[in-house]
Motif scaffolding. Structure first.
Motif, PDB file in Angstrom:
ATOM      1  N   VAL A 170       0.708  -0.728  -0.179  1.00  0.00           N
ATOM      2  CA  VAL A 170      -0.174  -0.068  -0.203  1.00  0.00           C
ATOM      3  C   VAL A 170       0.821   1.148   0.216  1.00  0.00           C
ATOM      4  N   VAL A 171       0.607   1.595  -0.892  1.00  0.00           N
ATOM      5  CA  VAL A 171       1.321   3.634  -0.739  1.00  0.00           C
ATOM      6  C   VAL A 171       0.629   4.348  -0.798  1.00  0.00           C
ATOM      7  N   VAL A 172       0.816   5.297   0.412  1.00  0.00           N
ATOM      8  CA  VAL A 172       0.069   6.515   0.567  1.00  0.00           C
ATOM      9  C   VAL A 172       0.600   7.841   0.242  1.00  0.00           C
ATOM     10  N   GLY A 173       0.140   8.286  -1.398  1.00  0.00           N
ATOM     11  CA  GLY A 173       0.430   9.343  -1.685  1.00  0.00           C
ATOM     12  C   GLY A 173       0.983   9.117  -2.765  1.00  0.00           C
ATOM     13  N   ARG A 174       0.628  10.045  -4.140  1.00  0.00           N
ATOM     14  CA  ARG A 174       0.531  10.668  -5.503  1.00  0.00           C
ATOM     15  C   ARG A 174       0.849  10.675  -6.373  1.00  0.00           C
ATOM     16  N   SER A 175       2.640  11.225  -5.568  1.00  0.00           N
ATOM     17  CA  SER A 175       2.758  12.696  -5.740  1.00  0.00           C
ATOM     18  C   SER A 175       3.390  12.106  -7.421  1.00  0.00           C
ATOM     19  N   ASN A 177       6.723  12.777  -8.114  1.00  0.00           N
ATOM     20  CA  ASN A 177       8.249  11.935  -8.268  1.00  0.00           C
ATOM     21  C   ASN A 177       8.474  10.915  -6.596  1.00  0.00           C
ATOM     22  N   VAL A 178       7.264  10.803  -6.146  1.00  0.00           N
ATOM     23  CA  VAL A 178       7.626   9.401  -5.264  1.00  0.00           C
ATOM     24  C   VAL A 178       6.317   8.436  -5.329  1.00  0.00           C
ATOM     25  N   GLY A 179       5.579   8.666  -5.322  1.00  0.00           N
ATOM     26  CA  GLY A 179       4.317   8.104  -4.552  1.00  0.00           C
ATOM     27  C   GLY A 179       3.890   6.677  -6.394  1.00  0.00           C
ATOM     28  N   LYS A 180       3.939   7.739  -7.718  1.00  0.00           N
ATOM     29  CA  LYS A 180       2.886   7.055  -8.863  1.00  0.00           C
ATOM     30  C   LYS A 180       4.160   6.799  -9.204  1.00  0.00           C
ATOM     31  N   PRO A 181       5.729   7.112  -9.338  1.00  0.00           N
ATOM     32  CA  PRO A 181       7.130   5.619  -9.411  1.00  0.00           C
ATOM     33  C   PRO A 181       6.810   5.044  -8.444  1.00  0.00           C
ATOM     34  N   ALA A 182       6.468   4.698  -6.899  1.00  0.00           N
ATOM     35  CA  ALA A 182       6.875   3.329  -6.357  1.00  0.00           C
ATOM     36  C   ALA A 182       5.650   2.582  -7.149  1.00  0.00           C
ATOM     37  N   LEU A 183       4.140   3.338  -6.622  1.00  0.00           N
ATOM     38  CA  LEU A 183       3.730   2.075  -7.167  1.00  0.00           C
ATOM     39  C   LEU A 183       4.302   1.151  -8.395  1.00  0.00           C
ATOM     40  N   THR A 184       4.602   1.518  -9.837  1.00  0.00           N
ATOM     41  CA  THR A 184       5.469   1.425 -10.511  1.00  0.00           C
ATOM     42  C   THR A 184       6.529   0.033 -10.409  1.00  0.00           C
ATOM     43  N   LEU A 185       7.018   0.669  -9.643  1.00  0.00           N
ATOM     44  CA  LEU A 185       8.329  -0.210  -9.075  1.00  0.00           C
ATOM     45  C   LEU A 185       7.631  -1.567  -7.803  1.00  0.00           C
ATOM     46  N   ALA A 186       6.945  -1.632  -7.773  1.00  0.00           N
ATOM     47  CA  ALA A 186       5.708  -1.955  -6.571  1.00  0.00           C
ATOM     48  C   ALA A 186       5.126  -3.243  -7.479  1.00  0.00           C
ATOM     49  N   MET A 187       4.722  -2.791  -9.328  1.00  0.00           N
ATOM     50  CA  MET A 187       4.069  -3.777  -9.762  1.00  0.00           C
ATOM     51  C   MET A 187       5.377  -4.794 -10.811  1.00  0.00           C
ATOM     52  N   GLU A 188       6.131  -3.755 -10.786  1.00  0.00           N
ATOM     53  CA  GLU A 188       7.305  -4.757 -11.859  1.00  0.00           C
ATOM     54  C   GLU A 188       8.591  -5.948 -10.932  1.00  0.00           C
ATOM     55  N   ARG A 189       7.576  -5.331  -9.352  1.00  0.00           N
ATOM     56  CA  ARG A 189       8.029  -6.662  -8.381  1.00  0.00           C
ATOM     57  C   ARG A 189       7.038  -7.870  -8.370  1.00  0.00           C
ATOM     58  N   GLY A 190       5.930  -7.303  -8.993  1.00  0.00           N
ATOM     59  CA  GLY A 190       5.164  -8.598  -8.613  1.00  0.00           C
ATOM     60  C   GLY A 190       4.005  -8.299  -7.714  1.00  0.00           C
ATOM     61  N   ALA A 191       3.751  -7.366  -7.052  1.00  0.00           N
ATOM     62  CA  ALA A 191       3.791  -7.380  -5.050  1.00  0.00           C
ATOM     63  C   ALA A 191       2.067  -6.839  -6.062  1.00  0.00           C
ATOM     64  N   LEU A 194      -2.248  -1.043  -3.795  1.00  0.00           N
ATOM     65  CA  LEU A 194      -2.662  -0.161  -3.578  1.00  0.00           C
ATOM     66  C   LEU A 194      -2.383   0.845  -3.372  1.00  0.00           C
ATOM     67  N   SER A 195      -3.340   1.786  -3.901  1.00  0.00           N
ATOM     68  CA  SER A 195      -2.713   3.212  -4.050  1.00  0.00           C
ATOM     69  C   SER A 195      -3.737   4.327  -3.598  1.00  0.00           C
ATOM     70  N   CYS A 196      -3.023   4.946  -2.342  1.00  0.00           N
ATOM     71  CA  CYS A 196      -4.344   6.104  -1.732  1.00  0.00           C
ATOM     72  C   CYS A 196      -3.419   7.239  -1.717  1.00  0.00           C
ATOM     73  N   ASP A 197      -4.991   8.548  -1.395  1.00  0.00           N
ATOM     74  CA  ASP A 197      -3.657   9.321  -1.099  1.00  0.00           C
ATOM     75  C   ASP A 197      -5.261  10.460  -0.450  1.00  0.00           C
ATOM     76  N   THR A 220       3.379  10.932   2.397  1.00  0.00           N
ATOM     77  CA  THR A 220       2.454  12.458   1.900  1.00  0.00           C
ATOM     78  C   THR A 220       3.112  13.574   2.504  1.00  0.00           C
ATOM     79  N   GLY A 221       4.372  14.124   3.092  1.00  0.00           N
ATOM     80  CA  GLY A 221       4.507  15.495   3.792  1.00  0.00           C
ATOM     81  C   GLY A 221       3.402  15.970   4.806  1.00  0.00           C
ATOM     82  N   VAL A 222       2.647  14.862   5.804  1.00  0.00           N
ATOM     83  CA  VAL A 222       1.885  14.774   6.707  1.00  0.00           C
ATOM     84  C   VAL A 222       2.534  14.603   8.321  1.00  0.00           C
ATOM     85  N   PRO A 223       2.613  15.333   8.333  1.00  0.00           N
ATOM     86  CA  PRO A 223       3.318  14.220   9.946  1.00  0.00           C
ATOM     87  C   PRO A 223       2.699  13.337  11.287  1.00  0.00           C
ATOM     88  N   GLY A 224       3.394  12.631  11.245  1.00  0.00           N
ATOM     89  CA  GLY A 224       2.243  11.329  12.001  1.00  0.00           C
ATOM     90  C   GLY A 224       0.892  11.345  11.224  1.00  0.00           C
TER      91      GLY A 224
END
Length: 325
Positions: A170-175, A177-191, A194-197, A220-224
């Protein structure tokens, strides 16, 4: 449960050591890598990051250029600065630091980048290559997060492919430069991914989703934002957030993550600290991309005379073939 705290600094040192040899090799070939950063305005996180990568570049022997633009810079002037760096043969990689002032479009600056110098893969061509699983560059922060995960899994005696393929990531944040590429990297690994924002949060669904995560990446840039009751036992929590917080009474600035470390660590199998987790690897990965860009540009320069002799290739297709092969 007492979580294993993943030491990003140790992984960063290993990358640093290999990168030192790479820089020396390129310099011996007459192609010294060069990094340029563009900072607009007075954002504390942007300037703090710029200082870190400048120190690292100087330490590695990478040429460094800093462009500090005023907060009221016109978009056309900012684009012109990008063009100047595109044309500078001393610069192999360009980093545009966010946030940008409201009058300057991120998309306009990203489109102005030379794709071969776009070390954070924000130019549309590089975004497309990453999405297709043929990345020219992998953006440094999500690359650092998954490098850290891969290393942790291997060192704990697990097979990364098997873990990813049987996990909810589960990736929280869809920026961009971070969130969207992280989704791609997770999918490339076969996971299973799920994307949340912010919309997941406002609809009351965010924590329903984070509680099913086997691997949780929060950017997300939201502390805690994420507490212990928002995760399940045994989660691997990767905290990408770096948020400056001022201590009351002292005015001292400290950095905290998007994850409430004590409460999540009490339930997690493994967790990254802030600072000392993803951040140190990100810094080195950015320079790693800068070095890769210098090597790529050297190969393009070497290949161009041959390619230009092939009448069937247009100038654009020459560049594309040399840059992505």
């Amino acid at each position: 449960m007492s979580a294993h705290v993943i030491d990003g600094r140790r992984y960063a040192r290993d990358l640093h050591d290999s990168l030192t040899a790479e820089v020396s090799s390129l310099v011996a070939q007459g192609a010294r890598p060069g990094l340029a950063t563009i900072v607009a305005g007075d954002s504390y996180p942007a300037h703090a990051y710029e200082r870190r990568v400048r120190r690292l570049a100087e330490e590695l022997g990478v040429h460094y250029v800093r462009e500090h633009l005023p907060r009221d810079v016109a978009e056309a002037d900012a684009v012109s600065v990008v063009g100047k760096l595109d044309a500078d043969p001393r610069v192999s990689g360009i980093l545009i630091l966010r946030p940008l002032p409201p009058q300057v479009s991120e998309a306009a600056l990203y489109r102005a980048l030379d794709p071969l110098k776009d070390i954070e893969a924000v130019h549309p061509v590089n975004v497309g290559l990453l999405t297709l699983g043929r990345p020219r560059f992998v953006p440094s922060t999500p690359a650092a997060a998954f490098h850290l995960l891969d290393r942790y899994l291997l060192e704990s005696g697990q097979t990364p492919a098997a873990v990813y393929q049987s996990s909810n990531v589960v990736v929280v944040g869809r920026s961009a430069n971070v969130g969207k590429p992280a989704l791609t990297l997770a999918m490339e690994r076969g996971a299973t991914v799920l994307s949340c924002d912010v919309h997941s949060y406002s609809s009351g669904l965010l924590y329903r989703h984070t509680r099913i995560a086997d691997i949780l990446v929060v950017a997300t840039g939201v502390p805690g934002l994420i507490h212990g009751d928002h995760v399940k036992d045994g989660v691997i929590a990767v905290d990408v957030g770096i948020n400056p917080v001022v201590n009351p009474g002292t005015d001292q600035v400290r950095l905290v993550g998007d994850v409430d470390f004590p409460s999540v660590a009490a339930k997690a199998r493994a967790i990254t600290p802030v600072p000392g987790g993803v951040g140190p690897i990100t810094d080195v990965w950015l320079l790693r991309n800068t070095v890769a860009a210098a090597r790529l540009q050297l190969s393009v320069s070497t290949a161009r005379p041959l390619l230009e002799g092939l009448s069937l290739l247009t100038p654009d297709s020459q560049l594309a073939r040399a840059g992505t092969g």
